[in-house]
Design an enzyme around this catalytic site. Structure first.
Site, PDB file in Angstrom:
ATOM      1  N   ALA A  73     -10.049   0.663   5.218  1.00  0.00           N
ATOM      2  CA  ALA A  73      -9.383   1.461   5.474  1.00  0.00           C
ATOM      3  C   ALA A  73      -8.329   1.016   6.521  1.00  0.00           C
ATOM      4  O   ALA A  73      -7.351   1.884   6.918  1.00  0.00           O
ATOM      5  CB  ALA A  73     -10.397   2.457   6.649  1.00  0.00           C
ATOM      6  N   PHE A  96      -3.618   2.297   7.150  1.00  0.00           N
ATOM      7  CA  PHE A  96      -2.515   2.394   8.090  1.00  0.00           C
ATOM      8  C   PHE A  96      -1.293   2.235   7.396  1.00  0.00           C
ATOM      9  O   PHE A  96      -0.111   2.634   7.950  1.00  0.00           O
ATOM     10  CB  PHE A  96      -2.923   1.769   9.395  1.00  0.00           C
ATOM     11  CG  PHE A  96      -4.012   2.404  10.061  1.00  0.00           C
ATOM     12  CD1 PHE A  96      -4.138   3.706  10.315  1.00  0.00           C
ATOM     13  CD2 PHE A  96      -5.213   1.940  10.341  1.00  0.00           C
ATOM     14  CE1 PHE A  96      -5.130   4.581  11.018  1.00  0.00           C
ATOM     15  CE2 PHE A  96      -6.362   2.567  10.924  1.00  0.00           C
ATOM     16  CZ  PHE A  96      -6.233   3.991  11.347  1.00  0.00           C
ATOM     17  N   HIS A 126     -10.414  -5.032  10.811  1.00  0.00           N
ATOM     18  CA  HIS A 126     -10.900  -4.556   9.461  1.00  0.00           C
ATOM     19  C   HIS A 126     -12.368  -3.801   9.704  1.00  0.00           C
ATOM     20  O   HIS A 126     -12.903  -3.762   8.552  1.00  0.00           O
ATOM     21  CB  HIS A 126     -11.369  -5.860   8.917  1.00  0.00           C
ATOM     22  CG  HIS A 126     -10.068  -6.870   8.257  1.00  0.00           C
ATOM     23  ND1 HIS A 126      -8.871  -7.224   9.028  1.00  0.00           N
ATOM     24  CD2 HIS A 126      -9.594  -6.844   6.936  1.00  0.00           C
ATOM     25  CE1 HIS A 126      -8.174  -7.617   8.144  1.00  0.00           C
ATOM     26  NE2 HIS A 126      -8.612  -7.502   7.222  1.00  0.00           N
ATOM     27  N   GLU A 132       0.860  -1.124  -0.051  1.00  0.00           N
ATOM     28  CA  GLU A 132      -0.027   0.167  -0.104  1.00  0.00           C
ATOM     29  C   GLU A 132       0.818   1.160  -0.012  1.00  0.00           C
ATOM     30  O   GLU A 132       0.271   2.336  -0.819  1.00  0.00           O
ATOM     31  CB  GLU A 132      -1.032  -0.181   1.245  1.00  0.00           C
ATOM     32  CG  GLU A 132      -2.222  -1.194   1.190  1.00  0.00           C
ATOM     33  CD  GLU A 132      -1.696  -2.395   1.302  1.00  0.00           C
ATOM     34  OE1 GLU A 132      -0.703  -2.775   1.740  1.00  0.00           O
ATOM     35  OE2 GLU A 132      -2.640  -3.433   1.301  1.00  0.00           O
TER      36      GLU A 132
END
Ligand SMILES: Cc1ncc(C[n+]2csc(CCOP(=O)(O)OP(=O)(O)O)c2C)c(N)n1
Ligand SMILES: Cc1ncc(C[n+]2csc(CCOP(=O)(O)OP(=O)(O)O)c2C)c(N)n1
Ligand SMILES: [Mg+2]
Ligand SMILES: [Mg+2]
Lengths: 323, 321, 323, 321
Positions: C75, C79, C120, C51
């Protein structure tokens, strides 16, 4: 009483606790020579520049019975390690049903004022406050730095310490004898009756100066330093606002969704305290901008004594219009 | 190193336990009795089994999102696992974790985890703890080929290598991360090229051959206990189910590929070998199977009979006392 | 009017804008087959599971004249990419003095309710709100999803879209003709005179149900959906509270330092609005806990219609005690 | 490839410009006239110079915290650089960035950056843009040996390799990240082992020899323009100053090591060669130097004469219109 620096106070706390408990480890990209001389290179480790891995390593150490101090240094670098911090450190005790404990002290410096520009001048503790599972401390004096560190180093949870860059060299009285500053106990730095000013980190000192200045005009300001943000001592704040009826919250972090927003929301949504408010509360916060490099802009972007004085005057002048 | 019959039987039984456990979980999921994200370990049983066989309860493992097999191989209690998967109060995490977050710290199982690659740094910490404890303990970390694409993989390899940590990296290369192939998404055509760059000794084995895994892991673990620093084991394998149990998720893998791997079942192959070598008879196999099935059934029933947590239990365990 | 799903609406917006502007790229770990069929594998790219690198790649693309849609998916995974998001995407336009523009749309799903447990099921938009430089959208209907995406895909800044997992399959009216939903314009979902309820994302729908239920008791609730959090439409909220004198803010994210805290702080620190408040405002937020897996606990951890109804009754009963 | 005199002289002049610029910055810093975090490029001049010589204004570079040299080599305006370092409104970033964040997008200099390793993913994006533009543009990214320890390094290598991006990785291996040695903190004793794992062709050169850098970079850039995918250049070098300009920061590097590298000055060595080869005379050198010094002086004065931003300027540029 002897005076030592804020940074020295944190180091003393680490030394005392590392002497007491051999199952302690220190991780940082920097060499802490004094600690390494005393405790050896096995326990006082220099890491590669790889924050996510050593922030995560502390979790594995904790799950295996060790306590770790991780000095991330500037809070900027904490964003590199956010996966381990938020997805793991904050949640792991909970999601495993409490079966293991994760005693870790993460340290980061925060704050503007050293011409370090946007990336290196952040104060992101509000983000961490939004992640339950982390305790958050924000020492503003050498005394508190040592006392809060001592408590953090006995706590069985991940504790994140945010230390303002401008405070590291500050000198202050620190007792020779062992002591602890408990979490969740605000300090009333100055008593007053007209306005409650809740101030964080370096802003505590700006607020105290503002209070002294305002005292000359017979405005009596109560200055409260929460010292720990999670847990937060609402009681002391509520009590003060019930007394003064006026609230100003001062924080260097960006205003939106900050600790100041949380404190204002807590105070105003408590029916009893709300009923005692004589004026709309005010926030004096960092502007919602990245911190600019050049001094005139940088100074403008964060609160100071002058802005606090103005805000206090503001809440004294404004009157709640009863509907 | 030739294994005695007893050990071979235990390897077989562990694999079968994982298989039957996962089959039951899948069946109940598809019957609508389970919920959430459940990643089945079916097809990969030989890896957890072959590796964990070398570990003592004091040794630690770190698992990933596909974690049931690691739990079982490390000796976790099926009842409490099943209860956790059902979200019951008697589960390992009191229903807070579910399938993706089962852990049993009392047996050195430091937890399954939902973030690809994130177990790797945590495992370096556990391995550092082992090193500091100085009792020849080791740590093993399981992760997929997909995890090798995350930066944390690189950081963990480097940390383990410079500190000579007693850490066994176990890469379960099942060729896919969800529907993306390893060939597409990782430029290192052989995954072991990466640990080799850090001078970490590697072994690549057929991950569906439990004896091969067991042998390679045995060598690696011996070296680790000797203080030689980290080792890396790549196990080639394949998952039988979709990425997670689901009635809607698409499986884009080629049908023939799925079928060809079904022919390489680690359990059937091993059973055939054991019969051929006279270690077990067909009847023994059935006896073992019915024992395993009974255990799984008991676990499922135990979980069913267990109470759900109270809503307010959500407020507990945010902070340790 | 035709009805399509929320997810379909976002896809339609992307298709329209990708047709218009060839200098657009889509990055995600997942294959978006329909997009790839239309726009080719050069522009619709599957990424490795990394990511931080593809969130960062979008910044380099932007700095080189391309616009990128990055679908981070849950989301949680954001992080992992926080360095590129906060240290870079949010600050880079500013710290380079505005000389380049960074048009990027980052997408993430948020929210609980699907038994996905602590990691999650996060709703971390408050953290992103604390990082100036990002625009933040939170569509709650298919209509808004498309209209806000269209606006985002013309905006010259990094925009982060948070999409609730429970809304993806929701159907709703979406015009065939092109339209845009501007940023910073709240939607009054229901008019009312007794209490203002500001609700976010999925909570908009819970609030509307609560309002319908309360209407049967002759309690008139105004429901406001800000739709974008940065910029935030204070005007509409202030106006409503000036009218009703009562405020309840409903958000699924953890309460501490959340968007609800910000909204309460904004409202109460505006002297004019503060003067019209008849009762202490209330927050109905996600508990400050990681989201637990098991349904009874998970349900308890987030707000719903019942809790909203209770809170509205609460602010109606409580009276400001004038001091 | 033999360079003509004119090119050699330009290489020399660029290096010298970086040196004189940095010397002035350091002098003013130590005189208390500059502030903030300034990372000096002195000692490493040959790298930026040798690489950027191959780049057109349409090619892009991504720099790191030690970025002045890259700016100058890519053709940035000294006046606006100096103004930025002084925090003036006429600076590249209107005083918002300072030394650590100088950028000039108009010449393809996509910015210096304060986060170790973070330029790498950004550079993959710029390289992808170049690939999509289809005009044989390339991107070069500069980073230190310390950056090779961050996960972003691994991710960027992989992304560049699987997508065959026209990206030149330029590792400035000055042996230290602050005070920590590369030997201690990176298990890959040769950094090029890591890109090699991803099948990225590598070149390791003496980074203080501008001709060697220029030659290796030339080969790499040609391959990149040919669409061959990424290349990796490791340049061994040394920084002369402390990690950043500071009166208090400790420099823990061995004194003899510092001195021995001072003997390997990239500029003095190249000057000697040019004189020996008859490309330049001693007088030419002095003429060039006084020209460069004048430019630096002018830049410093330009900056001095420029106004500071207004406090309220802080509110601008948070969002693009
Ligand atoms: C950081 C992160 N990104 C994306 C995901 C979504 N995700 C879950 S599992 C998975 C694939 C992982 O592949 P691999 O590591 O090979 O394990 P496998 O599922 O094949 O066993 C992905 C992309 C995630 N959980 N975490
Ligand atoms: C993520 C991150 N961690 C730590 C730092 C602090 N830091 C700044 S420069 C530096 C050393 C970098 O070393 P290297 O990449 O070799 O570059 P050099 O300074 O040697 O040129 C460190 C640790 C940082 N800026 N960013
Ligand atoms: Mg896989
Ligand atoms: Mg270096």
């Amino acid at each position: 009483m002897r005076e030592i620096t804020y940074e020295g106070a944190t180091q003393e706390a680490i030394q005392e606790e590392f002497r007491r408990d051999p199952k302690t480890v220190h991780l940082s990209t920097d060499l802490y020579a004094e600690l390494q001389n005393e405790f050896g290179a096995e326990r006082i480790r220099v890491t590669p520049i790889a924050e996510n891995s050593f922030v995560g390593a502390a979790i594995g150490l904790a799950g295996s019975g060790f306590r770790t101090v991780v000095n991330i240094r500037m809070a900027t670098f904490g964003f590199v390690a956010m996966d381990q911090m938020i997805n793991h450190a904050a949640k792991i005790h909970y999601m495993f049903g409490g079966q293991a404990k994760f005693p870790i002290l993460y340290r980061m410096t925060v704050g503007a004022g050293i011409s370090a520009a946007a990336q290196h001048s952040v104060s992101p503790y509000p983000m961490y406050m939004n992640a339950p599972g982390l305790k958050i401390i924000l020492p503003s004096t050498p005394y508190d730095a040592k006392g809060l560190f001592k408590t953090a180093l006995r706590d069985m949870n991940p504790v994140v310490s945010f230390e303002h860059v401008a405070l590291g060299g500050m000198r202050g009285e620190v007792p020779q004898e062992e002591y602890f500053v408990p979490f969740g106990h605000a300090s009333v730095r100055r008593e007053g009756s007209d306005v409650t000013v809740v101030a964080l980190a370096k802003m505590v000192h700006e607020a105290l100066e503002a209070a002294r200045e305002l005292a000359e005009e017979d405005i009596s300001v109560e200055v409260i330093d929460p010292r720990t943000l999670v847990p937060l001592d609402r009681g002391t704040i509520f009590e003060s606002v019930r007394k003064t009826g006026r609230l100003v919250v001062v924080d260097e972090a960006c205003q939106t969704c900050g600790a100041a927003a949380e404190i204002v929301a807590l105070v105003t949504s408590d029916a009893a305290v709300f009923g005692r408010l004589k004026a709309a509360p005010a926030r004096v916060c960092g502007l919602d901008v990245p911190i600019p490099f050049s001094p005139p802009m940088e100074k403008f972007a964060v609160p100071d004594k002058v802005k606090i004085v103005e805000a206090v005057r503001g809440v004294l002048e404004s009157r709640s219009v009863p509907s | 190193m030739l294994l005695e019959s007893q050990s071979l039987i235990e390897l077989y039984t562990t694999m079968l336990t994982i298989r039957r456990f996962e089959e039951r979980v899948a069946a109940e999921f598809h019957a609508g009795n389970l919920f959430g994200f459940i990643h089945s370990y079916i097809g990969q049983e030989a890896i957890a089994t072959g590796v964990c066989r070398h570990l003592d309860p004091e040794d630690r493992i770190v698992s990933h999102h596909r974690g049931h097999g690691h739990c079982i191989a490390k000796g976790a209690d099926l009842n409490r696992m099943m209860a956790e998967i059902q979200g019951k109060k008697t589960g390992y995490c009191k229903g807070k974790g579910g399938s993706m977050h089962i852990a049993d710290f009392s047996i050195g199982m430091l937890g399954a985890d939902g973030i690809v690659g994130a177990g790797l740094p945590i495992a370096t910490g556990a391995a550092l703890a082992a090193q500091l404890e100085g009792e020849n303990r080791i740590t093993a970390v399981f992760f997929g080929d997909g995890a090798c694409q995350e930066g944390e993989f690189h950081e963990a390899l480097n940390l383990a290598a410079i500190w000579k940590l007693p850490l066994l990296f176990v890469c379960e290369n099942n060729h896919y991360g969800v529907n993306t192939t390893r060939e597409y998404s990782l430029a290192a055509d052989e995954i072991v090229r990466i640990p080799k760059a850090y001078h970490i000794p590697t072994h690549a084995v057929h991950g569906n051959d439990v004896e091969a895994v067991h042998r390679a892991a045995g060598e690696a673990v011996a070296a680790l206990r000797g203080g030689d620093g980290p080792r890396f084991l790549e196990c080639e394998t394949y998952r039988w189910h979709k990425h997670f149990l689901s009635d809607t998720l698409e499986d884009l893998r080629p049908r023939e590929e799925i079928e060809s791997w079904a022919q390489k079942c680690p359990i059937a192959a091993f059973a055939a070998k054991l019969v051929e070598r006279g270690v077990l008879t067909q009847m023994d196999l059935e006896r073992i199977d019915s024992g395993v099935l009974r255990e799984v059934e008991e676990a499922y029933q135990y979980a069913l009979d267990s109470p759900y947590p109270e809503p307010e239990d959500a407020l507990e365990d945010v902070y340790a006392p």
